[in-house]
Design a protein around this motif. Structure first.
Motif, PDB file in Angstrom:
ATOM      1  N   GLY A  26      39.781 -20.174 -45.155  1.00  0.00           N
ATOM      2  CA  GLY A  26      39.220 -20.103 -46.492  1.00  0.00           C
ATOM      3  C   GLY A  26      39.278 -21.402 -47.271  1.00  0.00           C
ATOM      4  O   GLY A  26      39.061 -21.403 -48.477  1.00  0.00           O
ATOM      5  N   GLU A  27      39.562 -22.529 -46.598  1.00  0.00           N
ATOM      6  CA  GLU A  27      39.596 -23.818 -47.305  1.00  0.00           C
ATOM      7  C   GLU A  27      38.456 -24.699 -46.794  1.00  0.00           C
ATOM      8  O   GLU A  27      38.355 -24.947 -45.604  1.00  0.00           O
ATOM      9  CB  GLU A  27      40.941 -24.510 -47.060  1.00  0.00           C
ATOM     10  CG  GLU A  27      41.174 -25.739 -47.913  1.00  0.00           C
ATOM     11  CD  GLU A  27      41.539 -25.407 -49.357  1.00  0.00           C
ATOM     12  OE1 GLU A  27      40.913 -24.496 -49.938  1.00  0.00           O
ATOM     13  OE2 GLU A  27      42.450 -26.060 -49.886  1.00  0.00           O
ATOM     14  N   SER A  28      37.593 -25.177 -47.695  1.00  0.00           N
ATOM     15  CA  SER A  28      36.427 -25.949 -47.243  1.00  0.00           C
ATOM     16  C   SER A  28      36.816 -27.379 -46.905  1.00  0.00           C
ATOM     17  O   SER A  28      37.806 -27.921 -47.394  1.00  0.00           O
ATOM     18  CB  SER A  28      35.354 -25.969 -48.328  1.00  0.00           C
ATOM     19  OG  SER A  28      35.771 -26.803 -49.386  1.00  0.00           O
ATOM     20  N   ARG A  29      35.986 -27.991 -46.071  1.00  0.00           N
ATOM     21  CA  ARG A  29      36.194 -29.386 -45.715  1.00  0.00           C
ATOM     22  C   ARG A  29      36.107 -30.264 -46.959  1.00  0.00           C
ATOM     23  O   ARG A  29      36.910 -31.159 -47.153  1.00  0.00           O
ATOM     24  CB  ARG A  29      35.136 -29.823 -44.694  1.00  0.00           C
ATOM     25  CG  ARG A  29      35.474 -31.153 -44.092  1.00  0.00           C
ATOM     26  CD  ARG A  29      34.344 -31.981 -43.512  1.00  0.00           C
ATOM     27  NE  ARG A  29      33.290 -31.295 -42.816  1.00  0.00           N
ATOM     28  CZ  ARG A  29      32.243 -31.947 -42.298  1.00  0.00           C
ATOM     29  NH1 ARG A  29      32.183 -33.260 -42.362  1.00  0.00           N
ATOM     30  NH2 ARG A  29      31.280 -31.289 -41.696  1.00  0.00           N
ATOM     31  N   ASP A  30      35.122 -29.993 -47.820  1.00  0.00           N
ATOM     32  CA  ASP A  30      34.957 -30.811 -49.030  1.00  0.00           C
ATOM     33  C   ASP A  30      36.222 -30.806 -49.888  1.00  0.00           C
ATOM     34  O   ASP A  30      36.617 -31.836 -50.434  1.00  0.00           O
ATOM     35  CB  ASP A  30      33.783 -30.292 -49.868  1.00  0.00           C
ATOM     36  CG  ASP A  30      32.449 -30.763 -49.300  1.00  0.00           C
ATOM     37  OD1 ASP A  30      32.460 -31.487 -48.278  1.00  0.00           O
ATOM     38  OD2 ASP A  30      31.402 -30.392 -49.870  1.00  0.00           O
ATOM     39  N   GLU A  31      36.836 -29.626 -49.994  1.00  0.00           N
ATOM     40  CA  GLU A  31      38.039 -29.516 -50.810  1.00  0.00           C
ATOM     41  C   GLU A  31      39.184 -30.321 -50.179  1.00  0.00           C
ATOM     42  O   GLU A  31      39.896 -31.047 -50.874  1.00  0.00           O
ATOM     43  CB  GLU A  31      38.423 -28.030 -50.945  1.00  0.00           C
ATOM     44  CG  GLU A  31      39.727 -27.762 -51.681  1.00  0.00           C
ATOM     45  CD  GLU A  31      39.719 -28.225 -53.136  1.00  0.00           C
ATOM     46  OE1 GLU A  31      38.659 -28.596 -53.665  1.00  0.00           O
ATOM     47  OE2 GLU A  31      40.827 -28.236 -53.723  1.00  0.00           O
TER      48      GLU A  31
ATOM     49  N   TYR B  98      38.708 -29.376 -39.161  1.00  0.00           N
ATOM     50  CA  TYR B  98      38.243 -28.909 -40.474  1.00  0.00           C
ATOM     51  C   TYR B  98      37.641 -27.512 -40.354  1.00  0.00           C
ATOM     52  O   TYR B  98      37.796 -26.672 -41.232  1.00  0.00           O
ATOM     53  CB  TYR B  98      37.207 -29.871 -41.068  1.00  0.00           C
ATOM     54  CG  TYR B  98      37.790 -31.160 -41.621  1.00  0.00           C
ATOM     55  CD1 TYR B  98      38.804 -31.140 -42.582  1.00  0.00           C
ATOM     56  CD2 TYR B  98      37.316 -32.405 -41.213  1.00  0.00           C
ATOM     57  CE1 TYR B  98      39.331 -32.317 -43.093  1.00  0.00           C
ATOM     58  CE2 TYR B  98      37.840 -33.588 -41.718  1.00  0.00           C
ATOM     59  CZ  TYR B  98      38.851 -33.545 -42.653  1.00  0.00           C
ATOM     60  OH  TYR B  98      39.370 -34.704 -43.154  1.00  0.00           O
ATOM     61  N   SER B  99      36.950 -27.257 -39.236  1.00  0.00           N
ATOM     62  CA  SER B  99      36.392 -25.912 -39.032  1.00  0.00           C
ATOM     63  C   SER B  99      37.500 -24.877 -38.900  1.00  0.00           C
ATOM     64  O   SER B  99      37.371 -23.756 -39.402  1.00  0.00           O
ATOM     65  CB  SER B  99      35.524 -25.852 -37.780  1.00  0.00           C
ATOM     66  OG  SER B  99      34.551 -26.830 -37.824  1.00  0.00           O
TER      67      SER B  99
ATOM     68  N   ARG C  34      38.575 -33.930 -50.735  1.00  0.00           N
ATOM     69  CA  ARG C  34      38.851 -34.283 -52.128  1.00  0.00           C
ATOM     70  C   ARG C  34      40.362 -34.473 -52.339  1.00  0.00           C
ATOM     71  O   ARG C  34      40.798 -35.444 -52.967  1.00  0.00           O
ATOM     72  CB  ARG C  34      38.320 -33.187 -53.053  1.00  0.00           C
ATOM     73  CG  ARG C  34      38.303 -33.550 -54.534  1.00  0.00           C
ATOM     74  CD  ARG C  34      37.709 -32.423 -55.386  1.00  0.00           C
ATOM     75  NE  ARG C  34      38.518 -31.218 -55.354  1.00  0.00           N
ATOM     76  CZ  ARG C  34      39.621 -31.024 -56.097  1.00  0.00           C
ATOM     77  NH1 ARG C  34      40.028 -31.960 -56.927  1.00  0.00           N
ATOM     78  NH2 ARG C  34      40.311 -29.905 -55.998  1.00  0.00           N
TER      79      ARG C  34
ATOM     80  N   GLU D 151      38.675 -24.097 -42.205  1.00  0.00           N
ATOM     81  CA  GLU D 151      37.693 -23.271 -42.912  1.00  0.00           C
ATOM     82  C   GLU D 151      37.872 -21.782 -42.616  1.00  0.00           C
ATOM     83  O   GLU D 151      37.615 -20.939 -43.483  1.00  0.00           O
ATOM     84  CB  GLU D 151      36.268 -23.721 -42.576  1.00  0.00           C
ATOM     85  CG  GLU D 151      35.609 -24.414 -43.752  1.00  0.00           C
ATOM     86  CD  GLU D 151      34.433 -25.305 -43.384  1.00  0.00           C
ATOM     87  OE1 GLU D 151      33.603 -24.905 -42.554  1.00  0.00           O
ATOM     88  OE2 GLU D 151      34.368 -26.424 -43.941  1.00  0.00           O
ATOM     89  N   THR D 152      38.345 -21.467 -41.401  1.00  0.00           N
ATOM     90  CA  THR D 152      38.572 -20.050 -41.077  1.00  0.00           C
ATOM     91  C   THR D 152      39.690 -19.469 -41.932  1.00  0.00           C
ATOM     92  O   THR D 152      39.869 -18.261 -41.996  1.00  0.00           O
ATOM     93  CB  THR D 152      38.950 -19.836 -39.592  1.00  0.00           C
ATOM     94  OG1 THR D 152      40.225 -20.441 -39.339  1.00  0.00           O
ATOM     95  CG2 THR D 152      37.909 -20.420 -38.651  1.00  0.00           C
TER      96      THR D 152
END
Ligand SMILES: [Fe+2]
Ligand SMILES: [Fe+2]
Ligand SMILES: [Fe+2]
Lengths: 330, 254
Positions: A106-111, A99-100, A114, A103-104
């Motif tokens: 530009g996509e968050s873990r929460d998204e 997930y990290s 979801r 994130e690099t």
């Protein structure tokens, strides 16, 4: 694999003439095996495809806790329980790490979570099969982590730097899992007749789902060309599957178990084992949500998330109060 | 001085059964916690507890001297032979109840392990030395979570207060003492648990105050776990799951 049937976010590979300067420079880097890093320019489609692939891989690690967790409370010895706990802890750590990496981009873990919970993202088909006896736990480590390794060793050479580095780190732990899994099923295969029966049952049930992990045949793998050109994918599904079969058949024989497919035969000419295709209708059904465990797996994850809402809210509220108190004190 | 072997065995079973049963309960969370970091932390806690169990029950089996293993003790005894305090066998409830149960136990362990490190029994001292590092980490983490949830939202506060009302009556059993504890104290193997209460109350009081939770006034304590006289109904179900493979396929190597 842990990432299967990733739709590449465009159709057709551009020729050099069709590329603009930026795209050409990007492709040159990839062709010269220079890693793409988060701050580098990249085509939007490259970014989107990677997010999908890394996200699906992360989801697989997380959902993959469930079939193994199914046996943690029934592990037959303290040592087996400890080994399984450590493995599942590693898998959750892989999820976090991946997930990290997403994130690099530009996509968050929460998204991503979801999208998974809304059924708009997937995880590997393998985790939609049940673990029904204790030998399954050995078989999962050996076959499932083993298949993952075949794919992920190839992906260590993938073009996106953070993903490649994640694969290098994760592969070390997966190899450990695979060895421990093989050791566990060895105990069963070499044990009492009842234990051996469990081991055979596990191999019979999990063989085809394991070789399905590599995704459809190359002929049916519509999105591969661009991913290969971008080195998001490094080897074809069929190549990886063959490699897995070749390394695994002698291991089954060593256990003294019957081969799970009557058509497995060494082909002198090809220098590889021949084997039957898995039932691809079944595969596509599982992908569509009709596997034996899809509904239960998603229900487990969604419930865990929803039941945990008050915990996340509570901890966040406390952290805010603390931060506010700190500001007030300054 | 020589200590009565049966009493030492009972003392060791109390230690090992506490960590075994609580470790099992925590492991039930696998893959179902509120956030990925907690899945990792809970698995890690369970793993530490099972590791401590291997040491305690391994030594117990050795003291028993009947050629049994830690696994035999874990998987082949019936409920009445278990010596864990009732607190450890209580169901997980929600995440808050699990973490509060963990904190109430961790706080006890952190006080106890500090003393056991100075045990006159070298093996006990060595196990405690190893466990104390893990316990220090566990109590820090469970205390932080209890504070965060107690002092979080109205809902999280109410849930934590309800969990405390449910769990508090099980705290007192950890400080019970009987002739086994007296013999351990006399031999310098372990402190009399009754003497640990003040330190425990100070530690727990501080954390629960920070968590804005009220300690229930009632002094009544449920007991019967550490003597084996009367466990809760929950233990039998836990054992039915945990021991099933060993019971269904006896004499196998796993
Ligand atoms: Fe993994
Ligand atoms: Fe793994
Ligand atoms: Fe640890």
């Amino acid at each position: 694999m842990y990432a299967q049937m990733i739709k590449t976010a465009r159709s057709g590979v551009k020729t050099r003439e069709e590329m603009n300067d930026q795209e050409r420079e990007f492709q040159d880097k990839i062709d010269n095996d220079i890693k793409i890093e988060p701050r580098d320019w990249m085509p939007d489609d490259y970014r989107r495809t990677l997010i999908r692939q890394i996200g699906q891989h992360a989801h697989s690690e997380v959902v993959g806790q469930l079939p193994e967790g199914n046996w943690i409370t029934r592990a037959p010895t303290l040592e087996r329980k400890a080994i399984l706990l450590a493995k599942v802890q590693d898998e959750a750590g892989h999820g976090l790490y991946l997930y990290s990496a997403a994130e690099t981009l530009g996509e968050s873990r929460d998204e991503l979570v979801r999208l998974l919970h809304e059924g708009r993202m997937k995880y590997s088909s393998i985790f939609n099969y049940p673990t029904l006896n204790w030998a399954d736990i050995g078989a999962v480590g050996w076959l499932v982590d083993g298949a993952a390794i075949v794919n992920q060793v190839a992906l260590q050479r993938t073009s996106y730097g953070p993903y490649s580095r994640a694969m290098i780190r994760i592969c070390k732990e997966e190899s450990f899992h695979a060895r421990q899994g093989y050791h566990a099923i060895m105990k069963m295969a070499f044990g009492t007749p009842e234990q051996k029966k469990q081991a055979q049952d596990a191999v019979n049930r999990l063989w085809f789902p394991a070789i399905m992990m590599f995704g459809p045949t190359d002929a049916d793998s519509t999105n591969s060309d661009q991913s290969m050109a971008w080195k998001i994918k490094v080897k074809s599904n069929d190549e990886l599957r063959q490699q897995f079969v070749d390394q695994t058949v002698p291991q089954i024989e060593y256990l003294g178990l019957d081969l799970p497919d009557p058509n497995i035969k060494w082909n002198e000419e090809r220098g590889h084992y021949d084997f039957s295709d898995p039932n691809w209708d079944e595969f596509f059904n599982v992908i569509k949500g009709n596997g034996p465990c899809n509904v239960d797996r998603m229900k487990d994850r969604v419930n865990a998330w929803e039941d945990g809402q008050w915990v996340r809210d509570g901890l966040l509220a406390h952290a805010r109060k603390k931060a506010a108190a700190k500001v007030a004190a300054e | 001085m020589a200590v009565d072997k049966d009493k030492l065995l009972q003392f060791l079973l109390r230690q090992g059964d506490n960590t075994l049963i609580l470790g099992h309960r925590v492991s039930e969370w696998c893959g179902h916690s509120p956030i990925l970091e907690e899945d990792i932390a809970l698995a890690n806690t369970a793993l530490d507890l099972i590791g401590q169990t291997q040491m305690w029950l391994g030594y117990a089996a050795e003291v028993q001297g009947e050629g049994k293993s830690a696994d035999d003790l874990a998987f082949l005894r019936d409920a009445w032979d278990f010596r864990n305090v009732l607190l450890t066998e209580l169901p997980n409830g929600d995440f808050g109840q699990t973490l509060l149960r963990q904190f109430l136990f961790d706080a006890f362990q952190s006080v106890l392990m500090g003393r056991l490190m100075k045990s006159s029994d070298e093996t006990v001292a060595a196990i405690a030395a190893k466990a104390s590092k893990e316990v220090a980490y566990h109590v820090e983490r469970s205390a932080d979570t209890v504070v965060g949830l107690g002092d979080g939202t109205e809902e999280s506060h109410n849930r934590m207060q309800a969990a405390l009302e449910y769990l508090w009556p099980y705290v007192g059993e950890m400080f019970e003492s009987d002739d086994i504890d007296a013999a351990m104290a006399e031999a310098g193997i372990a402190p009399d648990p009754a003497g640990l209460r003040e330190e425990y109350d100070a530690l727990v009081g501080k954390v629960l105050t920070e968590a804005t939770l009220d300690i229930p006034a009632a002094k009544y304590a449920h007991k019967g776990g550490r003597t084996g006289y009367m466990h809760t109904e929950h233990l039998g179900h836990l054992l039915a799951t945990m021991q099933w493979l060993q019971r269904a396929y006896p004499g196998c190597e796993w």
